[in-house]
Design a protein around this motif. Structure first.
Motif, short mmCIF file in Angstrom:
data_model
loop_
_atom_site.label_atom_id
_atom_site.label_comp_id
_atom_site.label_asym_id
_atom_site.label_seq_id
_atom_site.Cartn_x
_atom_site.Cartn_y
_atom_site.Cartn_z
N ALA A 36 3.81 6.02 -5.40
CA ALA A 36 3.77 6.14 -6.86
C ALA A 36 2.68 7.13 -7.28
N LEU A 37 1.55 7.11 -6.61
CA LEU A 37 0.47 8.05 -6.92
C LEU A 37 0.88 9.48 -6.59
N ALA A 38 1.60 9.66 -5.49
CA ALA A 38 2.09 11.00 -5.13
C ALA A 38 3.08 11.50 -6.18
N ALA B 171 0.83 -1.20 0.00
CA ALA B 171 0.00 0.00 0.00
C ALA B 171 0.87 1.26 0.00
N ASP B 172 1.95 1.23 0.78
CA ASP B 172 2.82 2.41 0.85
C ASP B 172 3.49 2.70 -0.49
N ALA B 173 3.91 1.66 -1.19
CA ALA B 173 4.55 1.84 -2.50
C ALA B 173 3.56 2.40 -3.52
N ILE B 174 2.33 1.95 -3.48
CA ILE B 174 1.31 2.44 -4.39
C ILE B 174 1.02 3.91 -4.09
N ASP B 175 0.86 4.23 -2.82
CA ASP B 175 0.61 5.62 -2.42
C ASP B 175 1.76 6.54 -2.86
N ILE C 2 -5.95 3.47 -5.42
CA ILE C 2 -6.28 4.49 -6.43
C ILE C 2 -7.62 5.14 -6.10
N ALA C 3 -8.59 4.34 -5.70
CA ALA C 3 -9.91 4.88 -5.35
C ALA C 3 -9.80 5.85 -4.17
N ARG C 4 -9.02 5.50 -3.16
CA ARG C 4 -8.83 6.38 -2.01
C ARG C 4 -8.15 7.68 -2.43
N TRP C 5 -7.11 7.57 -3.26
CA TRP C 5 -6.35 8.73 -3.73
C TRP C 5 -7.23 9.64 -4.58
N ALA C 6 -8.11 9.04 -5.39
CA ALA C 6 -8.91 9.81 -6.34
C ALA C 6 -10.14 10.47 -5.72
N ALA D 2 3.12 10.60 -9.36
CA ALA D 2 2.33 10.90 -10.55
C ALA D 2 1.63 12.25 -10.40
N GLU D 3 1.12 12.52 -9.22
CA GLU D 3 0.46 13.80 -8.98
C GLU D 3 1.46 14.96 -9.14
N ALA D 4 2.65 14.78 -8.62
CA ALA D 4 3.69 15.81 -8.76
C ALA D 4 4.06 16.02 -10.23
N ARG D 5 4.17 14.93 -10.99
CA ARG D 5 4.46 15.05 -12.43
C ARG D 5 3.33 15.76 -13.15
N ALA D 6 2.10 15.46 -12.79
CA ALA D 6 0.95 16.11 -13.42
C ALA D 6 0.97 17.61 -13.15
N ARG D 7 1.31 17.98 -11.95
CA ARG D 7 1.37 19.41 -11.62
C ARG D 7 2.51 20.10 -12.39
N ALA D 8 3.63 19.42 -12.53
CA ALA D 8 4.79 20.01 -13.20
C ALA D 8 4.63 20.06 -14.73
N ASN D 9 4.00 19.02 -15.29
CA ASN D 9 3.94 18.88 -16.75
C ASN D 9 2.55 19.11 -17.36
N GLY D 10 1.56 19.27 -16.53
CA GLY D 10 0.21 19.44 -17.04
C GLY D 10 -0.55 18.13 -17.15
N PHE D 11 0.16 17.00 -17.13
CA PHE D 11 -0.47 15.68 -17.11
C PHE D 11 0.57 14.64 -16.75
N ALA D 12 0.09 13.47 -16.35
CA ALA D 12 0.95 12.31 -16.11
C ALA D 12 0.19 11.09 -16.59
N LEU D 13 0.87 10.23 -17.31
CA LEU D 13 0.27 8.98 -17.74
C LEU D 13 0.61 7.91 -16.72
#
Length: 68
Positions: A7-9, A1-5, A35-39, A11-22
């Motif tokens: 990775a999501l953090a 769970a910690d590794a997934i969280d 993912i459901a909790r994060w979203a 991705a969120e940082a990349r999205a903020r920096a680049n406008g999106f993250a895949l």
């Protein structure tokens, strides 16, 4: 769970920096749950989940590769 969280953090940082993250993920129950909790509150954080085709629309100028 910690590794997934983490990775999501990232991705969120990349999205903020680049406008999106895949992001891709497995369909494992733990992954889907994290993912459901994060979203849950993405909109309040100014983010949204969209299909890759929408995220990449207009991103042609931002590509590193010129191959189509």
């Amino acid at each position: 769970a910690d590794a997934i969280d983490a990775a999501l953090a990232q991705a969120e940082a990349r999205a903020r920096a680049n406008g999106f993250a895949l992001v891709s993920a497995s369909g494992a129950a733990l992954t889907v749950d994290r993912i459901a909790r994060w979203a849950r509150d993405l909109d309040t954080r100014g983010l949204r989940i969209v299909p890759a085709s929408v995220a990449l629309r207009g991103a042609r100028d931002k590509r590193v590769s010129t191959a189509d």
